[in-house]
Design a protein around this motif. Structure first.
Motif, PDB file in Angstrom:
ATOM      1  N   CYS A 434       0.845  -1.194   0.000  1.00  0.00           N
ATOM      2  CA  CYS A 434       0.000   0.000   0.000  1.00  0.00           C
ATOM      3  C   CYS A 434       0.880   1.243   0.000  1.00  0.00           C
ATOM      4  CB  CYS A 434      -0.913   0.022   1.218  1.00  0.00           C
ATOM      5  SG  CYS A 434      -1.888   1.540   1.302  1.00  0.00           S
ATOM      6  N   ASN A 436       0.106   4.027   1.204  1.00  0.00           N
ATOM      7  CA  ASN A 436      -0.165   4.847   2.393  1.00  0.00           C
ATOM      8  C   ASN A 436       0.094   4.135   3.709  1.00  0.00           C
ATOM      9  OD1 ASN A 436      -1.327   6.639   0.506  1.00  0.00           O
ATOM     10  ND2 ASN A 436      -3.260   5.521   0.668  1.00  0.00           N
ATOM     11  N   CYS A 437       0.256   2.795   3.648  1.00  0.00           N
ATOM     12  CA  CYS A 437       0.325   2.027   4.887  1.00  0.00           C
ATOM     13  C   CYS A 437       1.477   1.038   4.791  1.00  0.00           C
ATOM     14  CB  CYS A 437      -0.963   1.224   5.113  1.00  0.00           C
ATOM     15  SG  CYS A 437      -2.457   2.219   5.076  1.00  0.00           S
ATOM     16  N   CYS A 452      -6.068  -2.330   0.013  1.00  0.00           N
ATOM     17  CA  CYS A 452      -5.446  -2.216   1.340  1.00  0.00           C
ATOM     18  C   CYS A 452      -6.534  -2.355   2.392  1.00  0.00           C
ATOM     19  CB  CYS A 452      -4.752  -0.871   1.497  1.00  0.00           C
ATOM     20  SG  CYS A 452      -4.146  -0.625   3.178  1.00  0.00           S
ATOM     21  N   CYS A 455      -6.545   1.189   4.782  1.00  0.00           N
ATOM     22  CA  CYS A 455      -7.012   2.511   4.372  1.00  0.00           C
ATOM     23  C   CYS A 455      -8.005   2.444   3.216  1.00  0.00           C
ATOM     24  CB  CYS A 455      -5.833   3.397   3.981  1.00  0.00           C
ATOM     25  SG  CYS A 455      -5.043   2.882   2.456  1.00  0.00           S
TER      26      CYS A 455
HETATM   27 ZN    ZN Z   1      -3.379   1.475   3.007  1.00  0.00          ZN
END
Ligand code: ZN
Ligand code: ADP
Length: 717
Positions: A434, A436-437, A452, A455
């Motif tokens: 991901c 963002n993660c 994901c 998120c």
């Molecule tokens: Zn994520």
């Protein structure tokens, strides 16, 4: 008190001629905005602040259309805020989360047969008049559906006078019927009910109703519900997965002749408003709800039941982080009302409370209908490995085949959504992560994307590797439920299959329909996540296969063993609930692990005793207390340095230890870097006072740095 994240109530002047009393709703100005708030009480002994009169602003309006909050709600809000270290305004906000309750109640109209037939008759009109000819008042849309016409046809008939508009009764106008014939309880159930009634008769007290799956706990606590209702009191039943409670609602309807009010996030905003009012006006007598129902304004609550009390979803983590089971006990104690905690696998917290005499322990040892509990066996995956690229061992496949040949149902359980947890390029080894993660993207083949689970970000499954450009080189690694469903389809093409996973069953009504199909044996094999583990009663289900019994055991979480035991006990407990005998098979690489061994031997108490001993030795909850402080920021440095500064500000205390900061196991979520501090306190230490002192001494967080405090944390990721 305003429903905002403010530390305390504000002071206002009462205009001449207005009379206000504590717990009434008022409209007040704050800056340029008018807010709905509640007249709060000042804690006893606290002197009013010395504010210059001319600095005070006046109350704009007293809201008299809705009843004032019950006094106990104010006490409860203060208590929860103080315990969870959140702002009382934010707790009040949860109590007011039904904006429509403050609208003037709009009567709803239905139609019924009234005047002469219209001059101009059409086949559509004739069908409507025929359908309406049963003396009832119809909801317009249902009459249209019954007659197979558009609602326009009905409006036309109202205009001619053939139909008249009539106000519809509200759902709570249908009274509960307490005279209905109830189930004849078995001797064991009757004793449990007797015990329960003795402990719920008079004021606050907590009973732990601890009975194996299918032993009739619901029948037993129905007795306590009936008793409270017959005293004219209100009753609240909390359920962990309200979307799945259609069976419970049907049982209530059968038992009490009317539907309970349902309260959860799936209820429409206007209906929430009506229910909130009906609760506040003491008209809604029986409410079934998710954890947030605890904050409804019950003026005369006579019983709280927490079903599946061990369930993790009672813990709320965002905004005000609270444990609804624990807060239900608090609400009961503040309101002088008894509380029943029910489970087949009670939490260690509740068991310890029971063994120390704080809760009454009531046990049910045998199933109502079935010959016995399902026979549970472990499948040693080292000795019986699945074929390459497959996940079901020959032992489990044979058991499913035998079950199907007897015309019985099988359930395969894997608590992992999607097709595969990781996708990898065979050529270069690239893994999809991901953006963002700190987490892998999970393949969802059904929806053709990589997703994901933290998120919600997703990308379509690409044709080529984004790293090396190779074609057809991407391979899914490991199983998710979708992959198990694919394997089952190949192995048993004839079987009627259903795949149940929260992402594939978007609406509550779809889900209820699927559950009904299973119940009525229109399905042979069910493949599902924990959505199917909880509470359901499937009479035809004979075999439960757990695809990965080890999942969840590896987590660095003080409750990992307890939680895995509860989940697997619950899911295998779905088997053999009626005439057919049930069987559970748990695939594992660690058949000797204490959790697996306890599930197989059925010796729950011995397992729990060991767990309790381990908690006692480590002074973990309930023998010690925990709080988690989570620092997050979009820049890693900012998060880390603030977390260090917070740790440095920790006041020294004899019985309290501060651990960390350490980077959280899930180090990035939604682009925010996360650091954790853990506070470990002796049971007798005043953890809240300590945290309050600490919070008052720490440096202010700058920029987008955030600090979240979680008392009694359940999540350590
Ligand atoms: Zn994520
Ligand atoms: P639990 O809540 O312990 O899992 P339930 O109360 O759901 O158990 O009971 C399991 C099943 O047995 C339900 O279908 C319930 O209606 C039925 N049952 C339990 N006790 C009785 C009883 N005394 N008479 C008739 N049916 C019963």
């Amino acid at each position: 008190m305003l429903p905002l994240a403010l530390p305390a109530p504000y002071d206002y002047l009462v205009p001449k001629g207005m009379q206000v009393a504590p717990s009434q709703f008022v409209v007040v100005p704050l800056g340029p905005v008018d807010y709905l708030g509640v007249v709060w009480t000042r804690p006893e002994g606290e002197t009013p602040p010395q504010i210059e009169r001319k600095k005070l602003r006046e109350i704009i309006e007293l809201v008299e259309e809705v009843p004032a909050l019950p006094r106990v709600s104010l006490d409860f809000a203060d208590w929860v805020a103080s315990y969870t270290l959140s702002s009382p305004g934010m707790v009040l906000r949860m109590m007011m989360s039904a904006a429509h309750a403050f609208d003037p109640p709009a009567p709803r109209y239905g139609v019924r047969l009234a005047g002469p037939a219209p001059e101009r008759m059409t086949p559509a009109r004739a069908r409507v008049l025929a359908a309406a000819n049963n003396g009832l008042t119809w909801v317009k849309s249902s009459l249209a559906e019954a007659a197979g016409v558009s609602t326009g046809v009905i409006d036309g008939l109202v205009d001619t006078g053939a139909l008249s508009a009539e106000p519809l009764p509200d759902w709570h106008d249908i009274p509960l019927d307490l005279t209905r014939q109830r189930a004849t309880l078995t001797k064991e159930q009757a004793e449990a009910a007797h015990d329960l009634l003795a402990n719920t008769g008079d004021g606050f007290g907590v009973s732990l109703l601890d009975g194996v799956t299918g032993s009739g706990k619901t029948e037993v606590y129905f007795e306590a519900i009936a008793a409270a209702l017959s005293l004219g009191k209100q009753v609240l039943v909390l359920m962990p997965e309200i979307a799945l409670t259609s069976q419970f609602i049907a049982r209530c309807q059968e038992r009490f002749g009317a539907r309970p009010a349902e309260w959860h996030s799936g209820v429409s905003a206007p209906l929430r408003g009506r229910i909130w009012r009906a609760v506040a006006e003491n008209k809604a007598k029986l409410v079934v709800g998710a954890r947030s129902a605890l904050f409804l304004p019950f003026p005369d609550l006579g019983l709280i039941v927490v079903d599946e009390e061990h369930d993790q979803s009672y813990k709320q983590e965002d905004r005000v982080s609270y444990q609804a089971r624990d807060m239900a006990v608090v609400r009961g104690s503040l309101g002088g009302c008894p509380v029943v905690l029910s489970s087949a696998t009670p939490s260690i917290e509740s068991l310890v409370n029971a063994s120390q005499g704080r809760y009454r322990h009531i046990r049910l040892g045998v199933r109502y209908k079935a010959a016995g509990l399902p026979a549970i066996a472990a499948v040693d995956m080292r000795a019986n490995p699945p074929e390459r690229g497959r996940w079901l061992s020959p032992v489990l496949i044979d058991a499913v085949a035998a079950t199907l040949s007897r015309g019985e149902q099988a359930l395969l359980f894997l608590n992992r959504r999607g097709y595969a947890p990781v996708t990898l390029c065979r050529k270069c080894g690239f893994k999809f992560e991901c953006p963002n993660c700190s987490a892998w993207l999970v393949e969802h083949r059904f929806r053709r994307r990589l997703e994901c689970h933290h998120c919600g970000t997703f990308v379509p499954i690409p044709e080529t590797c984004p790293n090396c450009g190779a074609e057809h080189s991407l391979v899914p690694c490991g199983p998710g439920v979708e992959r198990i469903a694919e394997e089952v389809a190949e192995l048993f093409p004839e079987a009627r299959r259903v795949l149940l996973s929260s992402d594939l069953t978007p609406s509550i009504s779809d889900l209820r329909e699927t559950l009904r199909e299973i119940e009525e044996r229109e399905v042979d094999v069910i493949i599902g996540t924990q959505l199917v583990a909880k509470g359901h009663h499937f009479p035809g289900l004979a075999l439960v296969g757990v695809v990965d019994g080890d999942l969840g055991l590896a987590q660095a979480d003080p409750r990992a063993a307890e939680r895995t035991f509860q989940l697997l006990n619950q899911v295998t407990g779905r088997a053999g609930r009626e005439a057919i005998s049930g069987r559970g098979l748990i695939q594992t690489y660690m058949p000797k692990h204490p959790v697996i061994a306890a599930l197989v031997s059925g010796d729950r108490d011995k397992f729990l005793e060991r767990e309790i001993e381990a908690r006692r030795e480590a002074t973990l909850p309930p023998f010690g207390r925990l709080a988690s402080l989570l620092v997050s920021a979009s820049a890693r440095d900012a998060a880390e340095s603030y977390a260090r500064a917070v740790a440095l500000a920790a006041p020294p205390a004899a019985k309290i230890q501060v651990l960390g900061p350490a980077e959280a196991p899930l180090s990035v979520i939604r682009g925010r870097h996360r650091y954790r501090l853990l506070v470990k306190a002796a049971r007798e230490a005043d953890l809240q006072a300590y945290l309050r002192l600490w919070l008052s001494q720490m440096p202010k967080a700058k920029g987008d740095v955030r600090l979240a405090v979680d008392v009694d944390p359940y999540s350590f990721l």
